[in-house]
Write a protein that holds these residues in place. Structure first.
Motif, PDB file in Angstrom:
ATOM      1  N   VAL A   1       0.859  -1.186   0.000  1.00 37.72           N
ATOM      2  CA  VAL A   1       0.000   0.000   0.000  1.00 37.72           C
ATOM      3  C   VAL A   1       0.894   1.234   0.000  1.00 37.72           C
ATOM      4  O   VAL A   1       1.506   1.575   1.007  1.00 37.72           O
ATOM      5  N   PHE A   2       0.989   1.863  -1.156  1.00 35.17           N
ATOM      6  CA  PHE A   2       1.787   3.079  -1.278  1.00 35.17           C
ATOM      7  C   PHE A   2       0.923   4.286  -0.913  1.00 35.17           C
ATOM      8  O   PHE A   2      -0.197   4.423  -1.399  1.00 35.17           O
ATOM      9  N   HIS A   3       1.464   5.146  -0.051  1.00 34.42           N
ATOM     10  CA  HIS A   3       0.735   6.330   0.383  1.00 34.42           C
ATOM     11  C   HIS A   3       1.006   7.489  -0.569  1.00 34.42           C
ATOM     12  O   HIS A   3       2.164   7.778  -0.887  1.00 34.42           O
ATOM     13  N   ALA A   4      -0.056   8.154  -1.003  1.00 35.28           N
ATOM     14  CA  ALA A   4       0.075   9.289  -1.912  1.00 35.28           C
ATOM     15  C   ALA A   4      -0.312  10.592  -1.228  1.00 35.28           C
ATOM     16  O   ALA A   4       0.410  11.581  -1.308  1.00 35.28           O
ATOM     17  N   GLY A   5      -1.462  10.585  -0.537  1.00 35.84           N
ATOM     18  CA  GLY A   5      -1.949  11.789   0.143  1.00 35.84           C
ATOM     19  C   GLY A   5      -2.342  11.456   1.559  1.00 35.84           C
ATOM     20  O   GLY A   5      -3.537  11.401   1.884  1.00 35.84           O
ATOM     21  N   THR A   6      -1.364  11.199   2.428  1.00 36.08           N
ATOM     22  CA  THR A   6      -1.633  10.883   3.830  1.00 36.08           C
ATOM     23  C   THR A   6      -0.706  11.682   4.735  1.00 36.08           C
ATOM     24  O   THR A   6       0.331  12.184   4.305  1.00 36.08           O
ATOM     25  N   ARG A   7      -1.090  11.764   5.995  1.00 36.59           N
ATOM     26  CA  ARG A   7      -0.210  12.315   7.023  1.00 36.59           C
ATOM     27  C   ARG A   7      -0.463  11.568   8.318  1.00 36.59           C
ATOM     28  O   ARG A   7      -1.512  10.930   8.502  1.00 36.59           O
ATOM     29  N   LEU A   8       0.484  11.639   9.230  1.00 40.37           N
ATOM     30  CA  LEU A   8       0.335  10.977  10.514  1.00 40.37           C
ATOM     31  C   LEU A   8      -0.438  11.862  11.477  1.00 40.37           C
ATOM     32  O   LEU A   8      -0.178  13.065  11.578  1.00 40.37           O
ATOM     33  N   GLY A   9      -1.393  11.257  12.189  1.00 42.83           N
ATOM     34  CA  GLY A   9      -2.139  11.965  13.210  1.00 42.83           C
ATOM     35  C   GLY A   9      -1.638  11.591  14.590  1.00 42.83           C
ATOM     36  O   GLY A   9      -0.531  11.066  14.758  1.00 42.83           O
ATOM     37  N   GLU A  10      -2.461  11.844  15.576  1.00 38.31           N
ATOM     38  CA  GLU A  10      -2.083  11.508  16.948  1.00 38.31           C
ATOM     39  C   GLU A  10      -2.078  10.001  17.144  1.00 38.31           C
ATOM     40  O   GLU A  10      -2.823   9.255  16.505  1.00 38.31           O
ATOM     41  N   ASN A  11      -1.196   9.549  18.039  1.00 42.53           N
ATOM     42  CA  ASN A  11      -1.110   8.131  18.410  1.00 42.53           C
ATOM     43  C   ASN A  11      -0.840   7.226  17.209  1.00 42.53           C
ATOM     44  O   ASN A  11      -1.278   6.074  17.180  1.00 42.53           O
ATOM     45  N   GLY A  12      -0.114   7.773  16.205  1.00 46.17           N
ATOM     46  CA  GLY A  12       0.274   6.963  15.063  1.00 46.17           C
ATOM     47  C   GLY A  12      -0.825   6.708  14.055  1.00 46.17           C
ATOM     48  O   GLY A  12      -0.649   5.898  13.137  1.00 46.17           O
ATOM     49  N   SER A  13      -1.969   7.361  14.192  1.00 41.25           N
ATOM     50  CA  SER A  13      -3.041   7.175  13.212  1.00 41.25           C
ATOM     51  C   SER A  13      -2.637   7.774  11.875  1.00 41.25           C
ATOM     52  O   SER A  13      -1.784   8.661  11.796  1.00 41.25           O
ATOM     53  N   VAL A  14      -3.241   7.258  10.807  1.00 42.49           N
ATOM     54  CA  VAL A  14      -2.968   7.760   9.457  1.00 42.49           C
ATOM     55  C   VAL A  14      -4.222   8.456   8.953  1.00 42.49           C
ATOM     56  O   VAL A  14      -5.319   7.890   8.986  1.00 42.49           O
ATOM     57  N   LEU A  15      -4.043   9.697   8.467  1.00 39.18           N
ATOM     58  CA  LEU A  15      -5.166  10.514   8.031  1.00 39.18           C
ATOM     59  C   LEU A  15      -5.030  10.873   6.559  1.00 39.18           C
ATOM     60  O   LEU A  15      -3.919  10.951   6.027  1.00 39.18           O
ATOM     61  N   THR A  16      -6.155  11.111   5.897  1.00 42.31           N
ATOM     62  CA  THR A  16      -6.119  11.564   4.507  1.00 42.31           C
ATOM     63  C   THR A  16      -5.631  13.007   4.445  1.00 42.31           C
ATOM     64  O   THR A  16      -5.927  13.818   5.312  1.00 42.31           O
ATOM     65  N   SER A  17      -4.863  13.315   3.401  1.00 40.29           N
ATOM     66  CA  SER A  17      -4.391  14.698   3.227  1.00 40.29           C
ATOM     67  C   SER A  17      -4.252  15.084   1.765  1.00 40.29           C
ATOM     68  O   SER A  17      -3.591  16.070   1.437  1.00 40.29           O
ATOM     69  N   GLY A  18      -4.868  14.304   0.870  1.00 42.51           N
ATOM     70  CA  GLY A  18      -4.763  14.607  -0.551  1.00 42.51           C
ATOM     71  C   GLY A  18      -5.925  14.032  -1.322  1.00 42.51           C
ATOM     72  O   GLY A  18      -6.813  13.377  -0.762  1.00 42.51           O
ATOM     73  N   GLY A  19      -5.925  14.280  -2.636  1.00 47.76           N
ATOM     74  CA  GLY A  19      -6.973  13.757  -3.498  1.00 47.76           C
ATOM     75  C   GLY A  19      -6.774  12.284  -3.792  1.00 47.76           C
ATOM     76  O   GLY A  19      -7.679  11.460  -3.597  1.00 47.76           O
ATOM     77  N   ARG A  20      -5.598  11.948  -4.275  1.00 44.92           N
ATOM     78  CA  ARG A  20      -5.232  10.539  -4.406  1.00 44.92           C
ATOM     79  C   ARG A  20      -4.584  10.144  -3.083  1.00 44.92           C
ATOM     80  O   ARG A  20      -3.508  10.630  -2.741  1.00 44.92           O
ATOM     81  N   VAL A  21      -5.210   9.250  -2.358  1.00 43.10           N
ATOM     82  CA  VAL A  21      -4.792   8.958  -0.986  1.00 43.10           C
ATOM     83  C   VAL A  21      -3.833   7.766  -0.929  1.00 43.10           C
ATOM     84  O   VAL A  21      -2.761   7.842  -0.312  1.00 43.10           O
ATOM     85  N   LEU A  22      -4.201   6.657  -1.564  1.00 40.03           N
ATOM     86  CA  LEU A  22      -3.414   5.429  -1.492  1.00 40.03           C
ATOM     87  C   LEU A  22      -3.345   4.771  -2.855  1.00 40.03           C
ATOM     88  O   LEU A  22      -4.244   4.932  -3.684  1.00 40.03           O
TER      89      LEU A  22
END
Length: 423
Positions: A360-381
């Motif tokens: 699973v390659f990440h394209a539009g993500t960022r790390l949130g609190e406690n290591g969670s992964v959040l969306t941050s773009g149009g193409r996400v994964l």
């Protein structure tokens, strides 16, 4: 080696993933990176287009080699600046990256060196462009000359649509300076595919062919995007087609750039149309495509760092570039609303489960609190699977993606199917 990757999308995650396997690489950094790249590399908060800050950070942190992956920093001369600072880099200098940064330059190059492409005219004034479209009729293709995030090409089905596209670019400044000059081309027909090729200024090694899916929705409907998925290899790229492309397009392009005093070191993206008259160039890019990169690098069976070093040093003919048998499929999971406006910050679940059978390659993500992964773009994964043949790879990507969820997620259900005659 300490290697710095410039960029923060799915392409850069795929490059980081491949380089992490190299015995020559003991430390990876990525600027700016993303939530997935952070698992492989130190992410540095520097925009990919900030040439001065990138060079300064590389110097201050004893970087041994830099991979400049996106189009904008290449066009801005980041490789030139790094090399001037004594840091070797992968990617073309600005004078060679112009094959992507200026469509009018690349068309003139192909015309001069008899490389097959669509007939065209270039315009810097609105009225002559409108008159030309009226005379040529439709369908017809309108392209912004400069970089426009992969969205500066309109395949117009009517004269009115083409003229509206020209007005939006030249008068409406839809793409800023990139649309101040437009290229208007005949509309070619036939299967479209991509061949990425490593190049060291003189030698060229093609990668397996690939096929991107640009339209947002099933059946190739909806607006153009940066890419909703890719397969490799393309079923349409036969050995006979490959031979013609090498003789008529690939080698002549490398020779043309060398003859112009612009030797190309890096990856040339050949966007091709298999027309009734033979293969022709749709466009050049000066770097890995995205998501083609994810699909193609999943099949690499050699050390990517060895290849990068050879491309920079002019020794590509001395490297054994090997590829795995089989096929691959990269399925893009996107944010609702893309390629238009979309919300960010939604939590993503199911990544671990999906990663058990695919990458699973990440394209539009960022790390949130406690290591969670959040969306941050149009193409996400970009969920990428391999298999012994294309259908198995496609099925694997969709099976893995079924584990992943985030709010308003959407994807195409026909990636690979619309070009696969055996589906």
């Amino acid at each position: 080696m300490h290697v710095l990757i410039v960029g923060g999308g799915g392409r850069e995650h795929a490059i980081a993933w491949a380089l992490s396997k190299s015995s020559k690489v003991d430390h990876l950094s990525c600027a700016p990176g993303n939530g997935g790249i952070a698992a492989l590399a130190q992410c540095v908060d520097i925009p990919a287009t900030d040439v001065d800050a990138m060079v300064a950070w590389a110097c201050e942190n004893s970087v041994d080699f830099v991979v400049v992956a996106p189009d904008d920093p290449l066009a801005l001369g980041m490789v030139d600046a790094l090399e001037a600072a004594g840091i070797p880099a992968f990617g073309p200098r600005a004078d060679a990256a112009i094959i992507e940064a200026s469509k009018s330059f690349s068309k003139r190059l192909m015309e001069k060196y008899h490389i097959p492409t669509a007939k065209y005219q270039t315009f810097t004034e609105l009225e002559p462009a409108l008159t030309y479209i009226e005379a040529q009729g439709a369908p017809i293709v309108v392209k912004a000359d400069g970089l426009a995030l992969g969205k500066g090409v309109i395949v117009a089905q009517t004269v009115a649509e083409a003229q509206d596209a020209v007005r939006s670019m030249m008068s409406g400044h839809k793409f800023g300076d990139a649309g101040a000059r437009v290229v208007i081309e005949e509309c070619m027909t036939g299967p479209e595919l991509t061949v990425l090729a490593f190049c060291d200024g003189e030698h060229l090694v093609p990668m397996p062919s690939s096929q991107d899916h640009k339209r947002a929705f099933d059946g190739n409907q909806g607006p153009n995007t940066g890419g909703m998925g890719a397969i490799s290899p393309s079923p349409n790229y036969t050995p006979e087609v490959a031979k013609r492309c090498m003789e008529e397009i690939f080698l002549p392009t490398v020779a043309a750039l060398r003859a112009e005093g612009r030797p190309f070191h890096g990856v040339i993206y050949f966007g091709l149309m298999l027309t009734p008259d033979g293969p022709k160039v749709v466009e050049y890019n000066a770097r890995f495509g995205d998501p083609e990169c994810q699909a193609v690098l999943s099949l690499l069976d050699s050390d990517l760092m060895d290849i990068f070093l050879a491309c920079r040093n002019g020794t590509l003919d001395q490297v054994d570039v090997r590829w795995k048998d089989g096929a691959s499929c990269c399925l893009v999971l996107a944010s609702g609303g893309y390629p238009g406006s979309y919300a960010k910050g939604y939590p993503i679940t199911g990544l671990e489960e999906a990663g058990q059978s695919a990458v699973v390659f990440h394209a539009g993500t960022r790390l949130g609190e406690n290591g969670s992964v959040l969306t941050s773009g149009g193409r996400v994964l970009g969920v990428t699977a391999t298999g012994p043949e294309l259908n198995a790879a496609i099925d694997g990507a969709y099976a893995a993606a079924s584990h992943i969820h985030f709010q308003d997620m959407f994807f195409r259900s026909d990636i690979g199917r619309v070009w696969n005659p055996n589906a």
